[in-house]
Scaffold this active site. Structure first.
Site, short mmCIF file in Angstrom:
data_model
loop_
_atom_site.label_atom_id
_atom_site.label_comp_id
_atom_site.label_asym_id
_atom_site.label_seq_id
_atom_site.Cartn_x
_atom_site.Cartn_y
_atom_site.Cartn_z
N ASP A 88 0.89 -1.16 0.00
CA ASP A 88 0.00 0.00 0.00
C ASP A 88 0.93 1.21 0.00
O ASP A 88 1.78 1.35 0.89
CB ASP A 88 -0.86 -0.06 1.28
CG ASP A 88 -1.64 1.23 1.48
OD1 ASP A 88 -1.34 2.22 0.80
OD2 ASP A 88 -2.55 1.23 2.34
N LYS A 175 14.41 2.56 -29.28
CA LYS A 175 14.16 1.82 -30.53
C LYS A 175 15.44 1.86 -31.37
O LYS A 175 16.04 2.93 -31.55
CB LYS A 175 12.99 2.45 -31.31
CG LYS A 175 11.64 2.24 -30.62
CD LYS A 175 10.50 2.85 -31.43
CE LYS A 175 9.21 2.90 -30.65
NZ LYS A 175 8.36 1.74 -30.76
N ASP A 228 0.40 12.96 -24.48
CA ASP A 228 0.77 11.54 -24.45
C ASP A 228 1.88 11.22 -25.47
O ASP A 228 2.73 10.38 -25.22
CB ASP A 228 -0.47 10.68 -24.76
CG ASP A 228 -0.23 9.19 -24.58
OD1 ASP A 228 0.32 8.82 -23.52
OD2 ASP A 228 -0.58 8.40 -25.48
N HIS A 233 7.57 11.70 -27.37
CA HIS A 233 8.14 10.94 -28.49
C HIS A 233 8.39 11.81 -29.73
O HIS A 233 9.45 11.74 -30.33
CB HIS A 233 7.22 9.78 -28.89
CG HIS A 233 6.87 8.86 -27.74
ND1 HIS A 233 7.77 8.51 -26.77
CD2 HIS A 233 5.72 8.22 -27.43
CE1 HIS A 233 7.19 7.68 -25.91
NE2 HIS A 233 5.94 7.50 -26.29
#
Ligand SMILES: NC(=O)C1=CN([C@@H]2O[C@H](COP(=O)(O)OP(=O)(O)OC[C@H]3O[C@@H](n4cnc5c(N)ncnc54)[C@H](OP(=O)(O)O)[C@@H]3O)[C@@H](O)[C@H]2O)C=CC1
Ligand SMILES: O=C1O[C@H](COP(=O)(O)O)[C@@H](O)[C@H](O)[C@H]1O
Length: 482
Positions: A88, A175, A228, A233
């Site tokens: 918790d 990547k 997002d 990115h």
């Protein structure tokens, strides 16, 4: 082989852990790249025996691993590294239990949780004796929701972890093909010398996804595609395309150059927002011939109306000598026609066309980051023909990275990034200043959207986004590649 470490994953039952982190760790284990003593300490809120956690992990993990790499023996070897700790986040006692499970000198805390928990978790780790001299923290993107919250998170984290021990992930940097952008630019003279406003007409960066927001609606609706995907990115891709050569491959040199690009980004304000950006939201449509739901009909959607964008297109400018007058067109969206990440460098026409009767033709370099990783170079050559005296054709030189990969497969980003955290190499991680500069620019866009009350335009699932995004580029007499 990497040195031994305790990898402690907060949010071990979450989406990211299940889809990306465990598969990456399994692959590293399969390739014998993890020390036999490295353990994966999985932290989540539900109290359950370790066996129950493993039973839920196993089928999910197996479904993501190539069948030839999955054997019972390999799974047992991987599972033997796993410890499960229920915790918790507010319980001091639970952190003491966690500390008792740690045995290695290197402790890597990986926070695969919502960013609102980054500060409180770091504080609790610090206050409950979970940190030693070599404790590292890995923070997932996005760090914060805007500049102010990002600064607040970074400040709290900095009280407990030095900057050298703080790893801010942007998995695009892990990547292989994204790293290859650096190699392409800085290890090839003929590309390097043609890389500025004297030769380049414009740059396009497309990150199109076919996935929708199913299962992540609660998170996503508060965030949207700008925060997002663009804040992290796309900004990182833009930096790698636009930055000057770093002095070396150290994290510091690379970050120094990326920050200069972010600082040179021209702010988009209420005067330019409607001509330089497009917001979209997917409506029902078809994906691969099958009906696909709209954003507001996703299972976990709780409202009738939402102003959150699932698509963004932006025309950006970098105000420096190299890029003066070269627009960077960015677009990214969910539920688009194809999964595709590519950078397109479109070259200017030559000053005079001596091949009369043939339209002046532009060269183009397409760097495909995913899928079908590779590079295409569009050239012009003569059509072999006796009938046409001098007809020209466009031809593509095609370089396929998978075909040339020594491994027969291209490693996933998180595999590289885990190895780098374990070995203490920060060159593929984002610096605090970069994160904050990027937020500064993105906050300006959000503010201008608010001031102009900019609506989201609907686009059909399975399309390339709202029609207005075509106009964004076509009004400059250019078009999206593809
Ligand atoms: N999913 C993805 O594709 C990507 C995600 N990210 C980032 O990674 C992080 C994790 O993402 P994702 O796995 O999708 O997130 P999830 O929503 O699946 O949450 C991860 C875990 O965080 C715990 N958690 C969530 N809310 C609370 C809360 N209020 N209090 C305590 N614990 C909570 C839950 O743990 P428990 O199981 O114990 O309840 C949950 O399993 C985020 O920062 C996200 O932005 C980055 C790139 C891609
Ligand atoms: O960070 C994120 O990235 C994924 C896309 O990652 P990719 O490696 O599949 O291109 C995106 O779906 C998600 O919304 C975002 O949080």
């Amino acid at each position: 082989m990497a040195e031994q470490a305790d990898l402690i994953i907060f949010g071990a039952r979450g989406d990211l852990a299940g889809r990306k982190l465990f598969p990456a760790l399994y692959q590293l284990d399969y390739c014998e790249l993890l020390s036999p003593k490295t353990r994966i300490v999985c932290v989540a809120r539900d109290a359950m025996p370790r066996e129950t956690f493993l039973e839920s992990l196993q089928p999910k993990l197996q479904s993501q691993i190539q069948p030839e790499r999955w054997t019972e023996q390999q799974w047992q070897k991987f599972a033997s590294r796993i410890v499960y700790v229920h915790l918790d986040f507010n319980s001091a006692e639970d952190y003491v239990r966690l500390a008792a499970e740690l045995h290695c000198a290197v402790r890597i805390y990986y926070l695969a949780t919502p960013p609102s928990l980054f500060g409180p978790i770091c504080q609790a780790l610090g206050e409950h004796q979970c940190l030693n001299d070599d404790s590292r923290i890995v923070l997932e993107k996005p760090i914060g929701h805007d500049l102010a919250s990002s600064v607040a998170v970074n400040e709290t984290v900095a009280k407990y972890f030095s900057d050298e021990n703080t790893y801010r992930i942007d998995h695009y940097l892990g990547k292989e093909t994204v790293q290859n952008l650096l190699v392409l630019r800085f290890a090839n003279r003929f590309i390097n010398t043609q890389w500025d406003q004297s030769c380049i007409d414009h740059v396009q960066i497309t990150v199109a996804e076919t996935v929708g927001i199913e299962g992540r609606w609660g998170y996503y609706d508060k965030v949207g595609q700008l925060r997002d995907m663009v804040q992290n990115h796309l900004m990182q891709l833009l930096c790698l395309v636009a930055m000057e050569a770093p002095n070396s491959m150290t994290a510091e040199s690379i970050r120094d150059e990326k920050i200069k690009v972010l600082r040179a980004l021209r702010p988009i304000d209420e005067n330019t927002i409607t001509t330089h950006t497009v917001r979209g939201q997917y409506a029902a449509g078809y994906m691969g011939g099958q009906p696909a739901r709209g954003y507001l009909n996703e299972d976990d959607c709780t409202v009738e109306q939402s102003d959150t964008e699932t698509f963004v297109a932006i025309k950006a400018h970098i105000d420096n000598w190299r890029w003066a007058g070269v627009p960077f067109y960015l677009r990214t969206g969910k539920r688009m026609a194809e999964k595709l990440t590519e950078v397109v460098i479109s070259y200017k026409a030559l000053p005079h066309n001596i091949f009369s009767g043939n339209p002046a033709s532009n060269n183009r370099l397409v760097i495909r980051l995913q899928p079908n990783e590779g590079i295409e170079m569009r050239m012009v050559s003569k059509l072999h023909s006796l009938r046409d005296r001098m007809a020209l054709v466009k031809q593509d030189l095609n370089l396929d990275f998978l075909g040339s990969s020594a491994m027969g497969r291209i490693p996933e980003a998180y595999e590289r990034l885990f190895l780098d955290v374990i070995s203490g190499d920060q060159s593929l991680f984002v610096g605090r200043e970069e994160v904050e500069e990027s937020w500064r620019w993105v906050d300006g866009v959000v503010e201008a959207w608010k001031r102009q009350n900019m609506e989201v335009r609907k686009y059909q699932a399975g399309s390339w986004g709202p029609a207005k995004s075509e106009l964004l580029i076509e009004k400059d007499n250019r078009s999206w590649h593809g």
